[in-house]
Design an enzyme around this catalytic site. Structure first.
Site, mmCIF file in Angstrom:
data_model
loop_
_atom_site.group_PDB
_atom_site.id
_atom_site.type_symbol
_atom_site.label_atom_id
_atom_site.label_comp_id
_atom_site.label_asym_id
_atom_site.label_seq_id
_atom_site.Cartn_x
_atom_site.Cartn_y
_atom_site.Cartn_z
ATOM 1 N N GLU A 54 -11.421 -10.032 1.756
ATOM 2 C CA GLU A 54 -10.449 -9.492 0.813
ATOM 3 C C GLU A 54 -9.476 -10.588 0.387
ATOM 4 O OE1 GLU A 54 -10.027 -4.959 1.367
ATOM 5 O OE2 GLU A 54 -8.741 -5.884 2.851
ATOM 6 N N LYS A 86 -4.745 3.341 3.597
ATOM 7 C CA LYS A 86 -3.435 2.711 3.868
ATOM 8 C C LYS A 86 -2.410 3.804 4.227
ATOM 9 C CE LYS A 86 -4.903 -1.118 1.037
ATOM 10 N NZ LYS A 86 -4.572 -2.205 0.139
ATOM 11 N N GLY A 114 -4.762 -4.695 -4.759
ATOM 12 C CA GLY A 114 -3.760 -3.871 -5.436
ATOM 13 C C GLY A 114 -3.219 -4.479 -6.716
HETATM 14 P P1 13P Z 1 -7.228 -2.181 -3.483
HETATM 15 O O1 13P Z 1 -8.630 -1.673 -3.667
HETATM 16 O O2 13P Z 1 -6.180 -1.152 -3.762
HETATM 17 O O3 13P Z 1 -7.019 -3.468 -4.207
HETATM 18 O O4 13P Z 1 -7.063 -2.503 -1.915
HETATM 19 C C1 13P Z 1 -8.028 -3.266 -1.275
HETATM 20 C C2 13P Z 1 -7.774 -3.250 0.172
HETATM 21 O O5 13P Z 1 -6.818 -3.817 0.658
HETATM 22 C C3 13P Z 1 -8.696 -2.475 1.021
HETATM 23 O O6 13P Z 1 -8.476 -2.734 2.368
#
Ligand code: 13P
Length: 253
Positions: free
Chosen positions: A168, A12, A174
């Site tokens: 997802e 990210k 998150g």
């Molecule tokens: P997290 O693993 O931080 O929850 O994020 C997942 C994600 O959006 C991966 O693209």
């Protein structure tokens, strides 16, 4: 059909170039020699080129977090598939829920990006997933179906093999609230069945489907034990070499 497990780290908007190089050096060492799991990382755009140089000769693959569908021109702030191909990007993550939520991404723009990636020989990690209120409203399957229909419109059978789907659920991203292996498997199975209707059964059996949303070294094993979960798209836990390599090495646990 046997599918090669695939763990990808989505960094990210994290890591300066210096920090990215430091993490990549650690990662290269800690995932060296692993052949029965594919691993990839998606640094921010500024770090892609230096990281690609650092990855030469390594089995770790490089992914971008997005791309634009035009080759070049007056599109301020965008990055083209050609530019990514030039620096040895293997994959492009397309349609991440954060792009859908904050940057106006729609099924139609996702579709244009997917086709552009394929036209330039990039593989795609195509993200889909429902929001909390959609799950609570019993809409999970219809949202997933709409995202698959829209995102894959006009994508031919002979190119679809280059796709990886990342399921997802937005409520799990998150938040520390992972979907249970059973909750995830239910949707993964639905996705595979849907792919089997859009393409041939044989093709759908070969497509890898990753789970994403609060994946950690602690919960990866249970997720990977499910029939239709072929890997993970990892956010937070991919920002640290120790936790990401433990996820990549899930078979050793
Ligand atoms: P997290 O693993 O931080 O929850 O994020 C997942 C994600 O959006 C991966 O693209």
């Amino acid at each position: 059909m046997k599918r090669l497990p695939f763990i990808a780290g989505n960094w990210k908007m994290n890591k300066t170039v210096g920090e990215a190089l430091e993490l990549v050096r650690e990662l290269k060492a800690s995932v060296q020699g692993i052949e029965d799991v594919e691993a990839a990382i998606a640094p921010p755009f500024t770090a892609l080129y230096p990281v690609s140089q650092e990855l030469k000769g390594s089995s770790l693959h490089l992914a971008s977090q997005n791309l634009f569908w035009e080759e070049k021109g007056a599109f301020t702030g965008e990055i083209s598939p050609m530019m990514l191909k030039e620096i040895d990007c293997h994959y492009a993550i397309i349609g991440h829920s954060e792009r859908r939520q904050y940057f106006g991404e729609t099924d139609e723009t996702v579709n244009r990006r997917i086709k552009a990636a394929f036209n330039h020989g990039l593989k795609v990690i195509f993200c889909i997933g429902e929001m909390l209120q959609e799950r609570e409203g019993g809409l999970t399957f219809s949202v997933i179906e709409r995202q698959l229909d829209g995102g894959l419109k006009g994508v031919e059978e002979n190119t679809i093999e280059e796709i990886v789907i990342a399921y997802e659920p937005v409520w799990a991203i998150g938040t520390g609230k992972t979907a249970t292996p059973e909750q995830a498997e239910e949707v993964h199975q639905f996705i595979r069945q849907k792919l089997g209707r859009l393409y041939s059964k044989r093709t759908s059996e070969g497509i890898r489907i990753q789970y994403g949303g609060s994946v950690t070294p602690e919960n990866i094993k249970g997720l990977m034990a499910q029939t239709n979960i072929d890997g993970a798209l990892v956010g937070g836990a991919s920002l640290n070499a120790e936790s990401f390599s433990r996820i990549v090495r899930f078979k050793e646990m």
